[in-house]
Scaffold this motif. Structure first.
Motif, PDB file in Angstrom:
ATOM      1  N   ASP A   1       0.735  -1.254  -0.100  1.00 42.46           N
ATOM      2  CA  ASP A   1       0.085   0.063  -0.118  1.00 42.46           C
ATOM      3  C   ASP A   1       0.847   1.197   0.249  1.00 42.46           C
TER       4      ASP A   1
ATOM      5  N   SER B   1     -10.858   0.254   5.774  1.00 37.42           N
ATOM      6  CA  SER B   1     -11.181   1.628   5.325  1.00 37.42           C
ATOM      7  C   SER B   1     -12.329   2.098   6.349  1.00 37.42           C
TER       8      SER B   1
ATOM      9  N   GLY C   1      -3.039   5.221  12.377  1.00 35.26           N
ATOM     10  CA  GLY C   1      -4.343   5.691  11.517  1.00 35.26           C
ATOM     11  C   GLY C   1      -4.558   6.887  11.514  1.00 35.26           C
TER      12      GLY C   1
ATOM     13  N   VAL D   1      -2.278  12.665   6.578  1.00 33.24           N
ATOM     14  CA  VAL D   1      -1.746  12.608   7.873  1.00 33.24           C
ATOM     15  C   VAL D   1      -1.949  11.312   8.573  1.00 33.24           C
ATOM     16  N   LEU D   2      -0.778  10.656   8.973  1.00 32.29           N
ATOM     17  CA  LEU D   2      -0.901   9.488   9.813  1.00 32.29           C
ATOM     18  C   LEU D   2      -0.588   9.816  11.175  1.00 32.29           C
TER      19      LEU D   2
ATOM     20  N   THR E   1     -13.459  10.293  -0.297  1.00 35.85           N
ATOM     21  CA  THR E   1     -12.231   9.940   0.140  1.00 35.85           C
ATOM     22  C   THR E   1     -12.392   9.501   1.761  1.00 35.85           C
ATOM     23  N   GLY E   2     -11.362   8.394   1.983  1.00 40.97           N
ATOM     24  CA  GLY E   2     -11.281   8.231   3.222  1.00 40.97           C
ATOM     25  C   GLY E   2     -10.409   9.148   4.256  1.00 40.97           C
TER      26      GLY E   2
HETATM   27  P1  ATP Z   1      -9.804   7.138  -1.409  1.00 39.31           P
HETATM   28  O1  ATP Z   1     -11.218   6.667  -0.941  1.00 39.31           O
HETATM   29  O2  ATP Z   1      -9.745   8.603  -1.799  1.00 39.31           O
HETATM   30  O3  ATP Z   1      -9.174   6.081  -2.272  1.00 39.31           O
HETATM   31  P2  ATP Z   1      -8.177   6.104   0.628  1.00 39.31           P
HETATM   32  O4  ATP Z   1      -8.704   5.047  -0.046  1.00 39.31           O
HETATM   33  O5  ATP Z   1      -6.763   6.444   0.600  1.00 39.31           O
HETATM   34  O6  ATP Z   1      -9.099   7.174  -0.060  1.00 39.31           O
HETATM   35  P3  ATP Z   1      -8.132   5.155   3.042  1.00 39.31           P
HETATM   36  O7  ATP Z   1      -7.304   4.037   2.478  1.00 39.31           O
HETATM   37  O8  ATP Z   1      -9.589   4.382   3.714  1.00 39.31           O
HETATM   38  O9  ATP Z   1      -8.877   6.170   2.172  1.00 39.31           O
HETATM   39  O10 ATP Z   1      -7.906   5.832   4.158  1.00 39.31           O
HETATM   40  C1  ATP Z   1      -8.506   6.748   4.924  1.00 39.31           C
HETATM   41  C2  ATP Z   1      -7.492   7.203   6.137  1.00 39.31           C
HETATM   42  O11 ATP Z   1      -6.902   6.053   6.903  1.00 39.31           O
HETATM   43  C3  ATP Z   1      -6.450   7.830   5.847  1.00 39.31           C
HETATM   44  O12 ATP Z   1      -6.335   9.143   5.698  1.00 39.31           O
HETATM   45  C4  ATP Z   1      -5.407   7.658   6.855  1.00 39.31           C
HETATM   46  O13 ATP Z   1      -5.229   8.373   7.865  1.00 39.31           O
HETATM   47  C5  ATP Z   1      -5.667   6.021   7.166  1.00 39.31           C
HETATM   48  N1  ATP Z   1      -5.004   5.384   6.418  1.00 39.31           N
HETATM   49  C6  ATP Z   1      -4.730   4.835   5.357  1.00 39.31           C
HETATM   50  N2  ATP Z   1      -3.809   3.961   5.200  1.00 39.31           N
HETATM   51  C7  ATP Z   1      -3.459   3.383   6.347  1.00 39.31           C
HETATM   52  C8  ATP Z   1      -2.808   1.998   6.793  1.00 39.31           C
HETATM   53  N3  ATP Z   1      -2.128   1.518   5.820  1.00 39.31           N
HETATM   54  N4  ATP Z   1      -2.757   2.075   8.198  1.00 39.31           N
HETATM   55  C9  ATP Z   1      -3.283   2.896   8.788  1.00 39.31           C
HETATM   56  N5  ATP Z   1      -4.053   4.006   8.599  1.00 39.31           N
HETATM   57  C10 ATP Z   1      -4.156   4.081   7.240  1.00 39.31           C
END
Ligand code: ATP
Length: 870
Positions: free
Chosen positions: A383, A417, A438, A481-482, A537-538
């Motif tokens: 990822d 997610s 996260g 931001v993580l 988006t997440g």
């Molecule tokens: P989109 O829907 O635009 O594709 P996204 O898929 O990037 O967005 P997520 O992957 O659900 O959205 O991520 C949402 C949030 O979760 C991020 O903003 C981040 O804070 C956190 N996140 C993303 N990847 C990780 C991970 N591997 N481990 C922990 N937290 C994460």
């Protein structure tokens, strides 16, 4: 033999002579030979000859065959030959079209077939699920479709939804331990997974125990729904239209028959004529032309990186008025690079990180430990968010792999997610650490302490305020931001979600994911085409809005909502504001369904992208579900009606343009077919009314049907795309393809052709009698329709479209004209087609009269469109 769930995993591995390193090449070949491939036997494909025969089932063809037999019995050899030649040619053409459409759909299906990750010869590779064999070691993770039946060897919180087999809608936990009872139902075989089930959570390793028809799914394969493509709405509505039209034409033919008979034509000739008229006037080619144009169009789209899984998506694309797109990877590059960190109350640029500082070192190490990615030797796997973390430690010559060896993972709760968190457990310096990373807003609620220069202490309001400020600053610059937190446990344990609490806050790592270069232009095109782009988006709202502004999705006056705000709204409230919302942040996949429904409740046709395991319901609900080819899970691809092989938003817009072009090509083909037929009907009808002898012999009508119907119509369907389709507003899905406007044009153009056909008829009739008149009428109608093929290529004049820009159209014209001339100039062929010998001036008249309607249409086009566009 003992069942696999009743054996230990070692026993199962031994049974297939395989280790965790997977099968060797030889073993794979042997297994394939012994146990077969992993495919469910589909229903037998229709054979070419069967398709050929099915062409004779058509009502009109049957009448034509009867007419042919009658004319043979009455010694009318010429028309017998022509009738049967027409029938056979028609059937061949129909078969070829059918096969061509089938094969392009099949190649699309292959492109979209699911994949699986296997270990072979010690290497993890991705292969088509159908190439899996018994004994294969397969890796499963959330979002995968289980490719064949298998015994679980390793499970990390692996959960699988088996509803398609057991009817149980809840996902079930899977583990690798042996089950001590021998006779248990499928649903209780917790150490087995079955083909076709969905991995909804965690990950696991399995060894394949059955493939293809031997799987549990295979055993009930006959119950599986027919995967054959259903007719699209357009095909259905055209079929209905075709039926109604046929009935009206048949009635008309009945009238013509009575009139002919009344005027003293013998019974057989009257019947033959009426039948030929019906054959020429009913646009039998309509259905197959639509299929073939759709099939050719989808092939073109697949070259442009959009694989169409359901034909009806092509039509839908032309009507899309909202595109809800994921941000990460679709609008952005999904190449994350760490930029700034925040730890021990300091914001530090990545370049200035100092690993002698304990806080900074701890943050970076936790980043590498609490992730599954790797960047060994510059090869990035995993990822992108996590790759940013492994790249970050590599920057300081630390290997994430070494770190993970030194502090192995004792337990984990994978990222998903919905939770937006990921936790791992490690033993570091004799202490047990649970590390969780996260989304900050989610983690902060679970934090009790903070680790800074004062050591670990209770977190204060002020600390929280400061952290939130930093988060805002990072996010406002479009950074993801993580947050990183940890806590010490007294002993090692299997982590569960309830453990994700009472954390010590450590710090933040922010990363940039730049927009794709083509996103901005694609968004501009999208707006130009009257389609609203929406970002879902997440990520954090501030990050999302910053990126959305940069690429033009978020404009002044627009609204952004986050998941919490969205949940607080009722469906009615959402319905009211939805047109203004262009960004949804921190939403979970379930929210996507609400967003689609709200748009649909406003009568909009909504496209929605998705990649995750939980996106499938939203993809199904959307009018056009779009899955990501590269990063998308198999589950999402399965649910979608279109797959982007390059995950790119710009590709959606290209597909919309192609979809609109396909629709307009189909419309043009219909216009061509119907207006030409109209020309023929009106001529015959006029002659009947005023009591003239019939202007055409039956063979004429059959020839016209064969030569001037299908070929130019297909050529028009192949017309290449026009750029200006994106200038138009989305098509109203409820508007019939044959609207008033088009029907009127068809009538007028048909009338125009008929008028000049009849002028030719009169001229010939006066100078040379009925046969010359009818020869001229036939030739003018035939040639007039061939010329008219050029008119139907697009709305502009040929000056603008370019005569040679569609070579198929030129070819169809040349073939038609050549055949017509053979009939006109070659005596023996001519006698077969009941044509008279014409003088040079009569031939000249034919060309001029046939060309006039096209000139009239072209001049109108030039004035109406070309001049305006200049
Ligand atoms: P989109 O829907 O635009 O594709 P996204 O898929 O990037 O967005 P997520 O992957 O659900 O959205 O991520 C949402 C949030 O979760 C991020 O903003 C981040 O804070 C956190 N996140 C993303 N990847 C990780 C991970 N591997 N481990 C922990 N937290 C994460």
């Amino acid at each position: 033999m003992k069942k696999h769930f009743f054996k230990s995993k070692e026993e199962v591995l031994r049974e297939f002579s395989v280790t965790l390193n997977g099968l060797s090449k030889e073993q794979v070949e042997n297994s394939k030979k012994l146990y077969g491939v992993n495919e469910l036997q589909e229903q037998e494909k229709e054979k070419a000859w069967a398709i050929f025969l099915s062409q004779f089932k058509d009502f009109l063809v049957i009448i034509l065959i009867i007419a042919g037999i009658i004319s043979m019995l009455t010694g009318n050899i010429e028309s017998t030959i022509v009738i049967f030649a027409v029938i056979i040619m028609n059937a061949i053409l129909g078969t070829v079209q059918h096969l061509k459409a089938e094969s392009s759909l099949e190649s699309l299906r292959n492109m979209a077939s699911p994949k699986a990750k296997v270990m072979r010869d010690g290497q993890k590779i991705e292969i088509h699920s159908k190439d899996i064999v018994e004994g294969d070691i397969v890796y499963l993770e959330a979002g995968d479709i289980v490719p064949a039946d298998g015994r679980v060897i390793e499970s990390f919180s692996l959960m699988v939804n088996e509803s398609s087999l057991t009817g149980e809608s809840e996902s079930v936990d899977k583990y690798s331990e042996i089950i001590s009872e021998e006779n248990i139902p499928l649903g209780d075989q917790k150490n087995m997974v079955f083909s076709g089930s969905l991995v909804t959570y965690g990950r696991g390793v399995i060894v394949i125990t059955a493939v293809g028809m031997k799987t549990e799914l295979g055993k009930i394969a006959s119950l599986i729904k027919d995967t054959k493509e259903k007719a699209t709405p357009l095909q259905v509505s055209l079929d209905n239209f075709g039926k109604k039209l046929s009935i009206s034409i048949l009635i008309l033919c009945g009238v013509v028959f009575v009139i002919n008979f009344y005027h003293g034509v013998n019974l057989l000739d009257s019947i033959l004529f009426a039948v030929a008229l019906a054959v020429a006037a009913i646009p039998e080619a309509l259905g197959s032309i639509v299929t073939i144009v759709l099939a050719i169009g989808t092939q073109k789209m697949s070259k442009e990186n959009a694989i169409i899984k359901k034909l009806k998506a092509v039509e839908g694309l032309g009507s899309v008025s909202v595109i809800c797109s994921d941000k990460t990877g679709t609008l952005t590059q999904n190449k994350m690079t760490s930029k700034k960190i925040y730890v021990n109350e300091k914001i530090i640029n990545v370049e200035d990180i100092d690993l002698n500082d304990n806080y900074q070192k701890m943050l970076l190490n936790f980043g590498a430990l609490c992730s599954d990615a790797s960047s060994e030797g510059g090869k990035e796997i995993g990822d992108p968010t996590e790759v940013a973390l492994t790249n970050l430690v590599r920057k300081f010559n630390i290997s994430e792999l070494e770190l993970r060896k030194e502090y192995p993972r004792l337990s984990e709760i994978p990222f998903d997610s919905d939770r937006k968190l990921m936790s791992t457990l490690h033993k570091i310096d004799e202490k047990i650490y649970m590390v969780t990373k996260g989304a900050l807003d989610i983690l902060l609620k679970r934090v009790k302490y903070i680790y800074d220069s004062e050591g670990i202490r209770e977190i204060t309001e002020e600390d929280i305020k400061r952290i939130e400020e930093v988060n805002y600053e990072f996010s406002n610059n479009g950074l993801r931001v993580l947050a990183f937190t940890f806590k010490n446990l007294s002993k090692e344990k299997a982590l569960i979600k309830e453990d994700e609490n009472d954390y010590v806050f450590l710090g933040l790592i922010s990363m940039i994911d730049p927009p794709r270069e083509e996103s901005k232009e694609a968004v501009t095109n999208c707006l130009r085409a009257g389609i609203k782009p929406v970002m879902i988006t997440g990520d954090h709202k501030v990050t999302a809005v910053a990126i959305a502004k940069e690429i033009g999705i978020f404009k002044d006056g627009d609204k952004a909502l986050n998941g919490i705000e969205l949940s607080a709204m009722s469906d009615e409230e959402l319905h009211d504001v939805i047109e203004n919302v262009s960004v949804y942040a921190r939403v979970s996949p379930e929210d996507k369904i609400r967003i689609v429904s709200a748009w649909q409740s406003r009568g909009k046709i909504c496209a929605m992208t998705g990649d995750g395991v939980n996106d499938a319901p939203a993809l199904k609900k959307a009018d056009i579900g779009i899955a990501m080819g590269i990063t998308g899970t198999e589950v999402s691809k399965d649910a979608a009606s279109m797959i982007l092989t390059d995950d790119n938003f710009a590709t959606i817009i290209k597909a919309v343009a192609t979809g609109r072009n396909i629709y307009s090509n189909i419309k043009n083909s219909i216009r061509f077919l119907l207006s030409g037929n109209m020309g023929g009907i009106l001529s015959v009808f006029y002659a009947s009314l005023v009591g003239l002898p019939m202007p055409f012999a039956p063979v004429h009508l059959l020839f016209i049907n064969l030569v001037t119907d299908s070929l130019p119509a297909i050529a028009i369907g192949m017309e290449s795309g026009k750029d200006d389709v994106l200038e138009e507003k989305p098509r109203d899905i409820n508007q019939p393809i044959l609207d008033k406007n088009l029907s009127l044009k068809i009538m007028l153009e048909g009338l125009l052709i008929a008028v000049f056909t009849m002028i030719g008829y009169y001229l010939g009739f006066k100078n040379g009698g009925a046969k010359v008149g009818s020869t001229m009428a036939f030739a003018i109608l035939c040639l007039g329709r061939l010329f008219h093929g050029f008119n139907c290529r697009g709305k502009n004049s040929m000056l603008k479209l370019g005569l040679f820009s569609n070579k198929y159209s030129v070819l169809a014209f040349l073939v038609g004209t050549f055949l017509l001339n053979v009939i006109l100039f070659n005596q023996s062929v001519g006698s077969l087609f009941e044509v008279a010998k014409l003088t040079t001036s009569q031939i000249l008249y034919i060309y001029v009269l046939a060309f006039i309607p096209t000139i009239v249409v072209q001049v109108c086009r030039f004035i109406k469109y070309d001049l305006k566009e200049k």
